[in-house]
Design a protein around this motif. Structure first.
Motif, PDB file in Angstrom:
ATOM      1  N   UNK A 159     -12.800  -0.655  15.036  1.00  0.00           N
ATOM      2  CA  UNK A 159     -13.058   0.101  13.808  1.00  0.00           C
ATOM      3  C   UNK A 159     -12.380   1.470  13.811  1.00  0.00           C
ATOM      4  N   UNK A 160     -11.204   1.547  14.420  1.00  0.00           N
ATOM      5  CA  UNK A 160     -10.460   2.799  14.406  1.00  0.00           C
ATOM      6  C   UNK A 160      -9.880   3.058  13.020  1.00  0.00           C
ATOM      7  N   UNK A 161      -9.825   4.330  12.663  1.00  0.00           N
ATOM      8  CA  UNK A 161      -9.261   4.738  11.383  1.00  0.00           C
ATOM      9  C   UNK A 161      -9.707   6.144  11.048  1.00  0.00           C
ATOM     10  N   UNK A 162      -8.764   7.000  10.687  1.00  0.00           N
ATOM     11  CA  UNK A 162      -9.063   8.409  10.457  1.00  0.00           C
ATOM     12  C   UNK A 162      -8.988   8.834   9.008  1.00  0.00           C
ATOM     13  N   UNK A 163      -9.289   7.915   8.080  1.00  0.00           N
ATOM     14  CA  UNK A 163      -9.185   8.254   6.663  1.00  0.00           C
ATOM     15  C   UNK A 163     -10.450   7.851   5.905  1.00  0.00           C
ATOM     16  N   UNK A 164     -10.680   8.535   4.796  1.00  0.00           N
ATOM     17  CA  UNK A 164     -11.759   8.213   3.867  1.00  0.00           C
ATOM     18  C   UNK A 164     -11.145   8.085   2.480  1.00  0.00           C
ATOM     19  N   UNK A 165     -11.587   7.067   1.750  1.00  0.00           N
ATOM     20  CA  UNK A 165     -11.044   6.791   0.422  1.00  0.00           C
ATOM     21  C   UNK A 165     -12.147   6.864  -0.634  1.00  0.00           C
ATOM     22  N   UNK A 166     -11.706   7.006  -1.897  1.00  0.00           N
ATOM     23  CA  UNK A 166     -12.638   7.117  -3.016  1.00  0.00           C
ATOM     24  C   UNK A 166     -12.177   6.214  -4.154  1.00  0.00           C
ATOM     25  N   UNK A 167     -13.151   5.617  -4.851  1.00  0.00           N
ATOM     26  CA  UNK A 167     -12.866   4.729  -5.978  1.00  0.00           C
ATOM     27  C   UNK A 167     -13.891   4.995  -7.079  1.00  0.00           C
ATOM     28  N   UNK A 168     -13.541   4.613  -8.329  1.00  0.00           N
ATOM     29  CA  UNK A 168     -14.393   4.902  -9.483  1.00  0.00           C
ATOM     30  C   UNK A 168     -14.609   3.639 -10.321  1.00  0.00           C
ATOM     31  N   UNK A 169     -15.776   3.600 -10.955  1.00  0.00           N
ATOM     32  CA  UNK A 169     -16.098   2.518 -11.885  1.00  0.00           C
ATOM     33  C   UNK A 169     -16.749   3.153 -13.108  1.00  0.00           C
ATOM     34  N   UNK A 170     -16.112   3.038 -14.273  1.00  0.00           N
ATOM     35  CA  UNK A 170     -16.565   3.719 -15.487  1.00  0.00           C
ATOM     36  C   UNK A 170     -17.641   2.957 -16.248  1.00  0.00           C
ATOM     37  N   UNK A 171     -18.052   1.813 -15.746  1.00  0.00           N
ATOM     38  CA  UNK A 171     -19.065   1.011 -16.429  1.00  0.00           C
ATOM     39  C   UNK A 171     -20.462   1.467 -16.017  1.00  0.00           C
ATOM     40  N   UNK A 172     -21.123   2.191 -16.902  1.00  0.00           N
ATOM     41  CA  UNK A 172     -22.459   2.690 -16.569  1.00  0.00           C
ATOM     42  C   UNK A 172     -23.420   1.547 -16.298  1.00  0.00           C
ATOM     43  N   UNK A 173     -23.326   0.503 -17.096  1.00  0.00           N
ATOM     44  CA  UNK A 173     -24.206  -0.655 -16.938  1.00  0.00           C
ATOM     45  C   UNK A 173     -23.476  -1.727 -16.139  1.00  0.00           C
ATOM     46  N   UNK A 174     -23.907  -1.938 -14.920  1.00  0.00           N
ATOM     47  CA  UNK A 174     -23.296  -2.967 -14.079  1.00  0.00           C
ATOM     48  C   UNK A 174     -23.820  -4.356 -14.414  1.00  0.00           C
ATOM     49  N   UNK A 175     -24.738  -4.439 -15.385  1.00  0.00           N
ATOM     50  CA  UNK A 175     -25.375  -5.707 -15.719  1.00  0.00           C
ATOM     51  C   UNK A 175     -24.437  -6.734 -16.306  1.00  0.00           C
ATOM     52  N   UNK A 176     -23.408  -6.275 -17.046  1.00  0.00           N
ATOM     53  CA  UNK A 176     -22.360  -7.201 -17.448  1.00  0.00           C
ATOM     54  C   UNK A 176     -21.634  -7.594 -16.178  1.00  0.00           C
ATOM     55  N   UNK A 177     -21.664  -8.854 -15.818  1.00  0.00           N
ATOM     56  CA  UNK A 177     -21.251  -9.264 -14.478  1.00  0.00           C
ATOM     57  C   UNK A 177     -19.850  -8.794 -14.098  1.00  0.00           C
ATOM     58  N   UNK A 178     -18.936  -8.751 -15.045  1.00  0.00           N
ATOM     59  CA  UNK A 178     -17.583  -8.304 -14.733  1.00  0.00           C
ATOM     60  C   UNK A 178     -17.545  -6.816 -14.419  1.00  0.00           C
ATOM     61  N   UNK A 179     -18.466  -6.045 -14.985  1.00  0.00           N
ATOM     62  CA  UNK A 179     -18.458  -4.595 -14.795  1.00  0.00           C
ATOM     63  C   UNK A 179     -18.575  -4.189 -13.330  1.00  0.00           C
ATOM     64  N   UNK A 180     -19.307  -4.936 -12.555  1.00  0.00           N
ATOM     65  CA  UNK A 180     -19.519  -4.575 -11.152  1.00  0.00           C
ATOM     66  C   UNK A 180     -18.253  -4.719 -10.319  1.00  0.00           C
ATOM     67  N   UNK A 181     -17.228  -5.351 -10.882  1.00  0.00           N
ATOM     68  CA  UNK A 181     -15.980  -5.591 -10.156  1.00  0.00           C
ATOM     69  C   UNK A 181     -14.869  -4.618 -10.531  1.00  0.00           C
ATOM     70  N   UNK A 182     -15.084  -3.809 -11.555  1.00  0.00           N
ATOM     71  CA  UNK A 182     -13.995  -3.003 -12.118  1.00  0.00           C
ATOM     72  C   UNK A 182     -13.900  -1.628 -11.462  1.00  0.00           C
ATOM     73  N   UNK A 183     -13.553  -1.645 -10.193  1.00  0.00           N
ATOM     74  CA  UNK A 183     -13.351  -0.415  -9.424  1.00  0.00           C
ATOM     75  C   UNK A 183     -11.866  -0.075  -9.373  1.00  0.00           C
ATOM     76  N   UNK A 184     -11.574   1.210  -9.427  1.00  0.00           N
ATOM     77  CA  UNK A 184     -10.181   1.653  -9.368  1.00  0.00           C
ATOM     78  C   UNK A 184      -9.614   1.447  -7.968  1.00  0.00           C
ATOM     79  N   UNK A 185      -8.290   1.400  -7.879  1.00  0.00           N
ATOM     80  CA  UNK A 185      -7.635   1.312  -6.575  1.00  0.00           C
ATOM     81  C   UNK A 185      -8.029   2.521  -5.733  1.00  0.00           C
TER      82      UNK A 185
END
Length: 248
Positions: A159-185
């Motif tokens: 588990x070596x690695x010296x970086x931290x990454x960040x991603x965003x998801x603009x769907x406030x409601x994750x209840x629409x099943x596709x919404x939970x998958x829409x994370x930015x690169x």
């Protein structure tokens, strides 16, 4: 307090047939499974984001496929009705690539946008050379009006690695099943060559505004304090040296 936890049973799990063994598992790590979870409530569900490390099928050394292993690993998500939390065992459903219909102990599908492409060095968890994101920490950001996910990145054995990454998801409601998958690169947030960074998370500041808004690690505003575990030169410390300020 901390002594009041009650064991409600297993939320999700993988079984032995999916564990990746030698001669293919050479990364000086465990054989597979699920772990490193981060849970948030959205609508009538609790969503559990977690690391997916097993083989996406029954592991057989004779028919093992490295690309198949890589395709089924990274950060995944499962969910359970909030109304089932008093008796949750066996009731969670994992994302199967199309919907939340995979049983809690079956084969899930990772969030595709969080996987590292093979062309960029992405590889399986069983390989000491495979790169993949892991260890999600998810929070709702009231300033961005979006979900924010931090994650670490494996770039070597153990588990070596010296970086931290960040991603965003603009769907406030994750209840629409596709919404939970829409994370930015994922985008690079912290880079410390020669260090090993694990378990990043955002926490509120000790400010009057954060206190008034009752912010927590699950709900944050424009500014948040960054925590992570830093291992370097035989030292392992949980650090908080940065404040993250979001800009629209």
């Amino acid at each position: 307090g901390g002594r009041s936890w009650t064991n409600k049973g297993i939320f999700i799990e993988d079984h032995q047939p999916r564990m990746i063994l030698k001669p293919h598992n050479t990364s000086n790590t465990f054989a597979g499974g699920v772990g490193d979870p981060s849970a948030v409530a959205s609508g009538k569900y609790l969503y559990l984001f977690y690391g997916e490390y097993g083989y996406p099928g029954i592991y057989d050394s004779a028919s093992y496929n490295v690309d198949l292993e890589r395709s089924g690993q990274c950060i995944s998500v499962a969910r359970i009705l909030l109304s089932d939390l008093d008796n949750p065992a066996g009731k969670a459903k994992r994302w199967n690539g199309k919907s939340f219909n995979a049983p809690f102990d079956s084969i899930g599908a990772p969030i595709h946008s969080l996987q590292i492409p093979k062309s960029a060095g992405g590889g399986p968890a069983s390989s000491p050379k495979g790169k993949f994101h892991w260890g999600p920490s998810v929070s709702w950001n009231t300033y961005l009006n979006a979900w924010v996910m931090l994650m670490a990145k494996v770039e070597g054995p153990s588990w070596q690695g010296g970086t931290i990454y960040i991603s965003y998801n603009k769907n406030a409601d994750l209840g629409n099943e596709k919404n939970s998958q829409e994370w930015s690169t994922p985008e690079l947030l912290v880079n410390r060559p020669g260090h090993i960074l694990w378990y990043p998370s955002l926490q509120p500041l000790n400010s009057a505004k954060d206190i008034a808004n009752k912010n927590t690690c699950l709900k944050l505003g424009q500014k948040a304090r960054l925590f992570f575990k830093d291992m370097h030169n035989d030292k392992a410390e949980y650090l908080s040296e940065y404040i993250v300020e979001f800009k629209k």
